[in-house]
Design an enzyme around this catalytic site. Structure first.
Site, mmCIF file in Angstrom:
data_model
loop_
_atom_site.group_PDB
_atom_site.id
_atom_site.type_symbol
_atom_site.label_atom_id
_atom_site.label_comp_id
_atom_site.label_asym_id
_atom_site.label_seq_id
_atom_site.Cartn_x
_atom_site.Cartn_y
_atom_site.Cartn_z
ATOM 1 N N SER A 134 0.841 -1.198 0.000
ATOM 2 C CA SER A 134 0.000 0.000 0.000
ATOM 3 C C SER A 134 0.873 1.244 0.000
ATOM 4 O O SER A 134 2.019 1.215 0.475
ATOM 5 C CB SER A 134 -0.878 0.024 1.254
ATOM 6 N N TYR A 186 -1.000 -0.047 10.448
ATOM 7 C CA TYR A 186 -1.225 -0.627 9.125
ATOM 8 C C TYR A 186 -0.045 -0.295 8.219
ATOM 9 O O TYR A 186 0.509 -1.157 7.531
ATOM 10 C CB TYR A 186 -2.530 -0.053 8.556
#
Ligand SMILES: Cc1cc2nc3c(=O)[nH]c(=O)nc-3n(C[C@H](O)[C@H](O)[C@H](O)COP(=O)(O)OP(=O)(O)OC[C@H]3O[C@@H](n4cnc5c(N)ncnc54)[C@H](O)[C@@H]3O)c2cc1C
Ligand SMILES: NC(=O)c1ccc[n+]([C@@H]2O[C@H](COP(=O)([O-])OP(=O)(O)OC[C@H]3O[C@@H](n4cnc5c(N)ncnc54)[C@H](OP(=O)(O)O)[C@@H]3O)[C@@H](O)[C@H]2O)c1
Lengths: 245, 450
Positions: free
Chosen positions: A137, A150
């Site tokens: 990501s 995250y």
């Protein structure tokens, strides 16, 4: 062509799987929820996949990583391409203060990914060919106050894939790192600020398919995230720490 | 890539009027998430309604102050047999997606409306019709099975033998949320349509031509110039060509090349532009009749070539109006309504005339019935337009016809009851938590359950 998708109930991965199915690939789908998995598998069968195998996979189960690769190899007779897609976006309120919750999300987003990619790399190296793709990501490019747990896991995946790609260079195995920006999937419902534009999963899934077909290295999708993240990385920390985003 | 990202969808109807906003929109990702979503909405006391692609025009897909359940993520095929042509898919799958999958295998939709951007759920809920109504009947006739989620938590699998099936087909989305639909496809040998385009210069000529065309061609539709009360137009008929080949699997049909990205200024589709368009359209074909042949796309979906064409009517949006009147009165009623439109100066860009046949639909509330049907759109000029359409409703009532709920924003409760006298029998099948802005308008039902 044979393809294993780990985390096959992911909305993004499903879009990629549809393109492989339309090409007549044989697929092994690994996911933890059997009802959703059955619906995803039915769709890919109808769209022309030569075969679709459903495998149980829970990223929190330590034995699952080796098992899923062994099962898929046996069912498909070798794995030409794999996409590792599972992930969770844990709510900031919990993971910022609860270490157990932080580590559990880290297991799903990073540790399990490293485990399953290691088994896949071994299999593909032995075969002498393969494309091993993983969805990391843009969040892994720099830790932001709203999602750094995250982001830290995605940073681990990005670094791991970068090293693995270099190690396997010349073996016939390509490692593909996908870095999407926000995508309109169930993962971000209720977490992502609604006003912010999220990309459609169709486009992101198609970009992943193309990257896997070509054996590209690091892919930002949509593409404008590459310059945006270069700019974000270059913000000095004394400024960055004042940003609330 | 679409102009507007899917997460930013507006949840209006295609006419962009009335602008009635839901209190909440939920988008379940899986059919297995739907029962819980319905239960949560029902528990909150809000009215619930499914929303497909918002291709109905008035308020049938709107639920002011309630919950809309957007089906866009319920987009999976569940089963397709290229041998038998049986297809089962989740209700948010669009007809466009079905065509892309099945045409290469030699199959086609058994019935298709004039746009392929409608969902299976929407096609069932309005029991849509196409250019082949005189030969094939409505979409609902080809539905062999469907699953319906009710707000009570039940999921029912229904077949044409079930009363609730008959209420759900043409059920305006009010009997619950359709999870998936199974249909029988129509076999084709090529992706080409061959046929003929014939000019007519009076309504009487249209009726004669239409009867002959309906006897020989499965697809028949006419375009008519509403600015000319005598009723000049073009009748187009066709069938799937036996030769010409099928596309390779995975090759998508031509996509929209043009788009109207923002609301156009109000004059864009005003009288002079419409007049020029209509004259050009009629004048383009010089001969009385010409043989035609081409891809199915422009034959069935001419408007899909311009994405978001509905924004051409500007901020205030527009009304679509479609009625059917029995053959006995057809000529007089159509003439009368065309006369009123011409007199009002409200030229319609695209007016479509066709005849419905007598093939019965399984749907209790189905709109098509034998007769002649006219569909047209009118810019929204507020009260003036509403009055004009209510006047037309009156003519339709007197001739024993009906107005299409999927394209209605104006009909009164009295008109609704006259057009659909079976509505009370239908109401027994309603899901207790489901309702729509349309339903509340035509029945006077309350908006909240508390
Ligand atoms: C250019 C154009 C041409 C058209 N031509 C024709 C034509 O030739 N013939 C014709 O019949 N119609 C025609 N229509 C109308 C259109 O086919 C119908 O309005 C259709 O129902 C729209 O489908 P949708 O998926 O957009 O549904 P929406 O407009 O979003 O919803 C329509 C209704 O379906 C219900 N619904 C949707 N999904 C579900 C579900 N999963 N479960 C239960 N209920 C559901 C909604 O609650 C609502 O009542 C046309 C529309 C356009 C824009
Ligand atoms: N959406 C975004 O904005 C975005 C942006 C950048 C990167 N990504 C990454 O893209 C990938 C796919 O996510 P998505 O956006 O497609 O969201 P998604 O549809 O919610 O998919 C996430 C998937 O991960 C699975 N998963 C979660 N925990 C698991 C576990 N313990 N074991 C096995 N599977 C598990 C989920 O399975 P269940 O269905 O069973 O829950 C689901 O299939 C993820 O790696 C995500 O981090 C997403």
């Amino acid at each position: 062509m044979t393809v294993l998708i780990v985390g096959a109930t992911s909305a993004i991965a499903h879009q990629t799987a549809r393109l492989f199915a339309a090409e007549g690939a044989a697929l092994a789908l690994a996911a933890r929820n059997p009802d959703k998995l059955a619906a995803a598998a039915a769709d890919l069968r109808a769209r022309g996949a030569e075969a679709v195998h459903e495998l149980a996979y829970d990223a929190l189960d330590d034995d699952a990583h080796q098992r899923v690769v062994t099962e898929a190899t046996a069912l498909l007779g070798g794995i030409d391409a794999a996409l590792v897609a599972h992930g969770v976006l844990p709510p900031a309120e919990t993971v910022h203060t609860d270490a157990d919750a932080a580590l559990q999300s880290f297991t799903v987003n990073a540790t399990s990914v490293i485990a399953v990619m290691t088994h896949l790399a071994n299999t593909m190296e032995q075969q002498g060919h393969g494309t091993l793709a993983v969805i990391s990501s843009v969040a892994g490019d720099r830790g932001r106050p709203s999602n750094y747990v995250y982001g830290a896991a995605k940073a681990a995946v990005t670094a791991f894939a970068s090293g693995l790609r270099a190690r396997l260079h010349g073996t016939g195995v390509e490692v593909v790192t996908i870095k999407p920006g926000p995508v309109d999937t169930p993962m971000i419902v209720g977490v992502h600020e609604p006003g912010l534009l999220a990309a459609d999963p169709e486009g992101v899934g198609a970009r992943i398919h193309r990257a896997m077909r070509r054996g590209e290295g690091v892919v930002y999708t949509p593409g404008y995230w590459r310059p945006v993240m270069a700019a974000v990385r270059s913000i000095p920390d004394r400024l960055f720490k004042r940003l609330d985003w | 890539m679409s102009v507007t990202a899917r997460s930013q969808r507006e949840h209006l109807s295609w006419g962009r009027t009335p602008r009635l906003r839901p209190a909440r929109v939920v988008r379940p990702a899986w059919t297995s998430d739907v029962p819980a979503a319905l239960a949560a909405a029902a528990a909150s006391g809000q009215r619930v309604l499914a929303y497909g692609q918002g291709r109905s025009y008035g308020d049938a897909c709107l639920n002011e102050g309630g919950t809309l359940v957007d089906t866009q993520n319920l987009d999976r095929f569940l089963y397709f047999d290229p041998e038998s042509g049986v297809l089962r898919a989740e209700s948010g799958v669009t007809l466009a997606q079905i065509l892309a999958l099945v045409v290469p295998h030699g199959w086609f939709l058994p019935v298709t409306p004039g746009t392929k951007y409608v969902t299976l759920g929407g096609a069932v809920a309005n029991d849509v019709h196409g250019k082949n109504h005189h030969a094939a009947g409505t979409f609902g006739r080809f539905v062999t099975r469907l699953a319906l989620a009710r707000s009570t938590g039940e999921v029912l699998e229904l077949t044409p033998d079930d009363d609730l099936f008959r209420a759900t087909v043409a059920g305006l989305g009010l009997t619950g949320l359709i999870l998936w639909v199974e249909i029988r496809l129509h076999p084709i040998a090529s992706d080409q349509i061959e046929g003929r385009s014939t000019k007519f210069s009076t309504l009487a000529e249209f009726f004669a031509l239409s009867e002959a065309a309906s006897a020989r061609s499965p697809y028949v539709v006419s375009w008519i110039d509403t600015l000319r009360p005598e009723g000049r137009g073009l009748l187009m008929e066709g069938d799937h060509a036996p030769d010409g080949g099928l596309p390779e699997p995975g090759v998508s049909p031509p996509a929209a090349r043009l788009a109207v990205p923002v609301d156009a200024p109000g004059w864009a589709l005003s009288r002079p532009t419409v007049r020029a368009f209509n004259a050009a359209y009629y004048g383009r074909q010089r001969a009385k009749a010409v043989e035609t042949r081409g891809h199915y796309e422009p034959f069935f979906y001419p408007l899909d070539a311009v994405r978001d064409w509905n924004r051409g009517y500007g901020r205030r949006g527009f009304f679509q109006y479609q009625f059917v009147v029995p053959f006995a009165d057809g000529d007089a009623a159509v003439r009368e309504i065309l006369g009123r439109l011409a007199a009002s100066g409200e030229g319609s860009f695209l007016a479509v005339l066709k005849t419905f046949g007598d093939v019965p639909s399984p749907g209790l509330m189905s709109f098509p019935r034998p007769g002649v049907t006219l569909a047209l759109d009118l810019p929204n000029r507020g009260e003036r337009t509403v009055r004009l359409l209510r006047g037309c409703d009156e003519i339709v009532r007197q001739s024993g016809g009906a107005v299409y709920p999927a394209k209605d924003a104006c009909m009164t409760p009295e008109s609704f009851r006259t057009f659909f006298p079976q509505w009370e029998a239908f109401a027994e099948h309603l899901d207790p938590a489901f309702s729509s802005s349309f339903w509340r308008r035509v029945t006077g039902e309350a908006a909240s359950r508390h």
